[in-house]
Scaffold this active site. Structure first.
Site, mmCIF file in Angstrom:
data_model
loop_
_atom_site.group_PDB
_atom_site.id
_atom_site.type_symbol
_atom_site.label_atom_id
_atom_site.label_comp_id
_atom_site.label_asym_id
_atom_site.label_seq_id
_atom_site.Cartn_x
_atom_site.Cartn_y
_atom_site.Cartn_z
ATOM 1 N N ARG B 84 15.829 10.961 -25.917
ATOM 2 C CA ARG B 84 17.000 10.622 -25.089
ATOM 3 C C ARG B 84 16.665 10.207 -23.660
ATOM 4 O O ARG B 84 17.559 9.955 -22.872
ATOM 5 C CB ARG B 84 18.005 11.786 -25.028
ATOM 6 C CG ARG B 84 18.436 12.342 -26.376
ATOM 7 C CD ARG B 84 19.356 11.417 -27.117
ATOM 8 N NE ARG B 84 19.906 12.046 -28.308
ATOM 9 C CZ ARG B 84 20.063 11.410 -29.470
ATOM 10 N NH1 ARG B 84 19.715 10.143 -29.577
ATOM 11 N NH2 ARG B 84 20.580 12.037 -30.495
ATOM 12 N N ASN B 114 15.395 4.249 -29.409
ATOM 13 C CA ASN B 114 16.822 4.041 -29.130
ATOM 14 C C ASN B 114 17.262 4.772 -27.871
ATOM 15 O O ASN B 114 18.187 5.570 -27.878
ATOM 16 C CB ASN B 114 17.666 4.477 -30.336
ATOM 17 C CG ASN B 114 17.425 5.919 -30.729
ATOM 18 O OD1 ASN B 114 16.375 6.478 -30.433
ATOM 19 N ND2 ASN B 114 18.382 6.529 -31.376
ATOM 20 N N HIS B 199 15.499 2.833 -41.020
ATOM 21 C CA HIS B 199 16.533 3.839 -41.248
ATOM 22 C C HIS B 199 17.344 3.265 -42.402
ATOM 23 O O HIS B 199 18.152 2.360 -42.208
ATOM 24 C CB HIS B 199 17.384 3.975 -39.972
ATOM 25 C CG HIS B 199 18.697 4.669 -40.172
ATOM 26 N ND1 HIS B 199 18.794 6.020 -40.360
ATOM 27 C CD2 HIS B 199 19.960 4.203 -40.206
ATOM 28 C CE1 HIS B 199 20.079 6.347 -40.501
ATOM 29 N NE2 HIS B 199 20.803 5.265 -40.419
ATOM 30 N N HIS B 252 13.499 9.484 -43.261
ATOM 31 C CA HIS B 252 14.419 10.545 -43.711
ATOM 32 C C HIS B 252 15.199 10.240 -44.991
ATOM 33 O O HIS B 252 16.412 10.169 -44.982
ATOM 34 C CB HIS B 252 15.344 11.036 -42.590
ATOM 35 C CG HIS B 252 16.098 9.997 -41.816
ATOM 36 N ND1 HIS B 252 16.499 10.195 -40.518
ATOM 37 C CD2 HIS B 252 16.534 8.768 -42.145
ATOM 38 C CE1 HIS B 252 17.152 9.137 -40.101
ATOM 39 N NE2 HIS B 252 17.189 8.265 -41.056
ATOM 40 N N ASP B 325 12.966 14.953 -37.392
ATOM 41 C CA ASP B 325 14.180 14.160 -37.183
ATOM 42 C C ASP B 325 15.025 14.753 -36.054
ATOM 43 O O ASP B 325 16.253 14.759 -36.111
ATOM 44 C CB ASP B 325 14.987 14.057 -38.478
ATOM 45 C CG ASP B 325 15.818 12.785 -38.532
ATOM 46 O OD1 ASP B 325 15.677 11.940 -37.625
ATOM 47 O OD2 ASP B 325 16.614 12.647 -39.466
ATOM 48 N N PHE B 343 26.208 12.450 -34.867
ATOM 49 C CA PHE B 343 25.264 12.861 -35.908
ATOM 50 C C PHE B 343 24.028 13.499 -35.260
ATOM 51 O O PHE B 343 23.638 13.112 -34.169
ATOM 52 C CB PHE B 343 24.792 11.645 -36.707
ATOM 53 C CG PHE B 343 25.863 11.005 -37.551
ATOM 54 C CD1 PHE B 343 26.151 11.515 -38.811
ATOM 55 C CD2 PHE B 343 26.560 9.892 -37.102
ATOM 56 C CE1 PHE B 343 27.124 10.908 -39.612
ATOM 57 C CE2 PHE B 343 27.530 9.287 -37.896
ATOM 58 C CZ PHE B 343 27.815 9.791 -39.142
ATOM 59 N N GLY B 344 23.427 14.454 -35.958
ATOM 60 C CA GLY B 344 22.111 14.917 -35.501
ATOM 61 C C GLY B 344 22.025 16.395 -35.221
ATOM 62 O O GLY B 344 23.019 17.051 -34.933
#
Lengths: 325, 447
Positions: B84, B114, B199, B252, B325, B343-344
């Site tokens: 992040r 990202n 992904h 994943h 992940d 998500f996550g």
């Protein structure tokens, strides 16, 4: 020289048209190169004009922009005494919706002896050649062939190194979309040279290896031990990320500079069909290296090669004005 | 878990002297070593290891670490982490993710690109590398994006990024959707023998889906993400790999059908690999329960049959790697209605303990579990890590294999105080983490 029944000829070149290099025999290519050789000297004289093509009409029909090829054909024809008409994209009736074949039939009705055609569509020149009475010269059809370019490249190499047989030639750049690459691969293979192609994988279709070339994506490896490095132009619309991420990256990995040239033979010669993008596919220093760059000589040979092609093709036509054939 | 002590201060100084880790159970998946013994580090590298090494006979000045009979293994290499930073430092930073990593026994992690700005040019890649040098806890590597601006259209400067140290190329949590773009990416990357990581999710099928499509989603009234969303993208990509002969890695994986495709592709000799993450072999869709947003993951937790298929694929070698992940989210992203939640889950600190369930549950031998998180990802990413051998970097994890504890999201070191595994009882505690010979994490004896 054997002549084909369909196209009787005693010229040693049993073809009505020059549509491509693929399928030409070594002797036919040699014939054109030898003849071109004789025109090189003529072109260097103050009086360049001959009457070989007197009475003949040549139409340059260009559906794509071109400076050197069109000028080269025009000069070649004029120096041989032919009348020349230039038709280019802007003023052709195709713009008004006429089909290619209708344009061809219209022009054919005016009895041109030679039609020189450039088109963005692969195979379009072959199609057109089936509908006209004169000889047709392919001046570049899409990504298919550009036979006179390959011939002028061969003449340039032969004059400098004395032969084509046994040379190692690396053709580098946008192989995928290049008609120059295809014509050169056919010609060089036919004449016994070893051909390599060097390109990013996105511009080098896998089946190219089937054309009898060695494929490389690493330019330094591809240039190893080469006699000739032939650079191709990369069109700007292909540098925006679809095929190649950026100009910067392309030049770094596939642009010809002295660093990559190091692996080639110490006296390896540089060629480019033009127009060049300096700083994209070729470094200015290399392009202007008078000892190694054949780029200007290629342009000069272009006129001689086209004179030879017009000469041979018109010999195969019915005699003009009852003149000697 | 209670007390934690992250070694600070000394941790950033390069290691110089000799350290002997004695009375250890040495575990090296690469060589198959599982024996009692010791390991000596000299400066930043492993100097020696073997059953004969003990506290006795060490040259003067050698620091002795008594491992108490616990497991000493290569530090974990985690190939899928979101940090992040830059851009979303309120969720996680390179520093906080590094602290979480070393607390979890992770000595090297690879960041997804990202971020904001994206890692899609050399400058941002170099920023991450510089921050990693400043933080200097675990080793940090980064992927660059496949497409400029994550737009899925134009390729990034893969050659220049590769030279600048990008570990591979991926559009992160977005799939490269256009097949022509994916074809060209796989093809172009071949010039540099670079890895393209997908992904695998067909975005139109996934749509606004929030969890696995099925009975539970139907009862909860939540839009589902079908198994086919993963399957179709993997199938498509494998066809493109066949055409391009590129190096492809599916991230994943969560479904039996997609794993079957990978299994068959490997049999056909394609250069494909894949990973999964602990949630997909340790949990199923029922963890969503009563709209539990901690269990909202991408890909979603799947059916029990899929979970079992993931375990089977770990056993038979179809799955090459277990990655955390790690996808940190702040409270505001999770304490919201399920549909609006991000998500996550946090994953770095639970990676080892949850993966050890595969061993404790009798599914995989211990060395195999470790292999999936050490030498396999290291080799796949061509990083000279993940091995106990003389000359290799001294990246180590010392862990108590059996000690039970309960995961508590509030006690995570990560800034992301949420976990799909919250309140789960597990076994296996990281005691010490060593990077380049430096002790970067030490757990209190009381911990």
């Amino acid at each position: 020289m054997k002549t084909s029944a369909a196209q009787p000829s005693n010229t040693g070149f049993p073809h009505r048209h020059l549509l491509g290099i693929e399928g030409l025999k070594p002797a036919e290519i040699t014939l054109l190169l030898d003849l071109a050789e004789s025109y090189v000297e003529q072109n260097r004289q103050p009086d360049k004009k001959r009457a070989v093509l007197r009475g003949r009409t040549l139409i340059n029909l260009f559906f794509e922009t071109s400076t050197r090829t069109r000028t080269s054909f025009e000069l070649a024809a004029k120096r041989m005494g032919a009348d020349v008409i230039n038709i280019s994209v802007g003023d052709s009736a195709i713009k008004k919706g006429e089909t290619l074949l209708d344009t061809a039939m219209t022009l054919n009705a005016m009895h041109p002896d030679v039609l020189v055609v450039r088109t963005p569509f692969s195979g379009a020149v072959n199609l057109l050649s089936q509908k006209v009475n004169g000889a047709v010269v392919n001046a570049g059809d899409g990504s298919h062939e550009h036979p006179t370019q390959a011939l002028l490249d061969a003449l340039t190499i032969r004059r400098r190194l004395g032969r084509l047989q046994g040379l190692t030639v690396a053709i580098c750049g946008d192989i995928s979309h290049s008609r120059v690459a295809r014509s050169n691969v056919h010609l060089l293979n036919t004449m016994g040279a070893r051909v390599r192609v060097v390109a990013p994988p996105t511009l080098l279709p896998g089946p190219f290896a089937r054309l009898g070339v060695e494929c490389f994506t690493d330019m330094r490896k591809g240039l190893e031990g080469c006699d000739i490095v032939m650079m191709l132009r990369l069109q700007s619309e292909r540098m925006q990320g679809a095929y190649v991420p950026s100009v910067h990256e392309y030049f770094r990995f596939w642009g010809l500079d002295y660093e990559k040239l190091e692996t080639a033979k110490p006296d390896a010669l540089i060629m480019h069909p033009g127009p060049m993008n300096r700083g994209v596919e070729i470094d200015s220093e290399v392009a202007d290296d008078l000892g190694r760059s054949l780029i200007r000589e290629q342009v000069e040979m272009g006129v001689a090669v086209r004179m030879a092609c017009l000469d041979v093709l018109t010999r195969n036509l019915a005699p003009a004005n009852g003149g000697a054939a | 878990m209670a007390a934690r002590d992250i070694a600070q201060g000394d941790a950033r100084k390069p290691a110089t002297g000799r350290v002997a880790y004695v009375n250890a159970r040495l575990l090296d998946p690469a060589s198959g070593l599982d024996a009692k013994g010791g390991l000596v580090t000299d400066g930043e590298a492993i100097a020696a290891l073997g059953p004969e090494i003990s506290a006795k006979g060490q040259p003067e000045g050698t620091a002795i670490v008594d491992c108490g009979g616990h497991c000493l293994a290569p530090g974990l290499v985690d190939m899928r982490v979101q940090v992040r930073e830059p851009g979303e430092e309120h969720k996680e930073t390179i520093a906080s993710a590094s602290r979480a990593a070393v607390a979890g026994g992770v000595t090297a992690m690879v960041c997804l690109p990202n971020t904001e700005p994206l890692i899609d040019d050399v400058a941002v890649l170099e920023f991450v590398a510089r921050r990693a040098r400043e933080v200097k806890l675990c080793k940090i590597f980064a992927y660059a994006t496949v497409t400029k601006g994550l737009k899925g259209e134009a390729l990034t400067e893969m050659g220049l990024l590769n030279e600048a140290g990008a570990t591979g190329f991926t559009d992160g949590t977005a799939a490269v959707s256009n097949p022509q773009v994916m074809r060209r990416a796989l093809s172009y990357a071949r010039a540099f023998d670079a890895l393209v990581i997908q992904h695998p999710e067909e975005k139109h099928l996934a749509g606004t889906g929030a969890m696995n499509e099925g009975e539970i989603a139907t009862r909860l009234g939540l839009p589902g993400i079908p198994v086919a969303a993963e399957l179709i993208m993997v199938e498509r990509d494998l066809r493109l790999v066949e055409m391009t002969q590129g190096r492809y890695h599916a991230a994943h994986l969560s479904t039996a059908l997609a794993l079957d495709e990978i299994r068959q592709a490997k049999r056909r000799g394609l250069r494909v690999t894949c990973d999964t993450a602990p949630p997909y072999f340790a949990l199923n869709e029922s963890a969503v329960g009563d709209y539990r947003t901690f269990a909202k993951l991408s890909p979603p937790l799947r059916s029990e049959d899929d979970r079992r298929a993931v375990v089977a694929a770990l056993k038979d070698g179809t799955i090459d790697v277990i990655a955390s992940d790690h996808a940190p989210q702040d409270q505001d992203s999770k304490r919201v209605p399920f549909m609006q939640a991000e998500f996550g889950t946090s994953g770095l600190e639970t990676l080892l303990a949850v993966s050890l369930e595969l061993y404790h549950g009798g599914h995989l031998p211990l060395l195999k579990v470790l292999e999936l998180m050490t030498v396999r990802p290291a080799d796949l990413l061509r990083l000279p890590l993940g091995r106990l051998k003389p000359g290799a970097p001294a990246d180590l994890v010392l862990f108590d294999l059996d000690r039970p504890w309960q995961i508590d999201a509030d006690l995570l070191v990560s800034k992301s105080k949420n976990s799909a595994f919250d309140e789960r009882p597990v076994q296996g505690v990281v005691l010490r983490t060593v990077v380049d010979g430096r002790a970067v994490f030490l757990r209190d004896a009381a911990g």
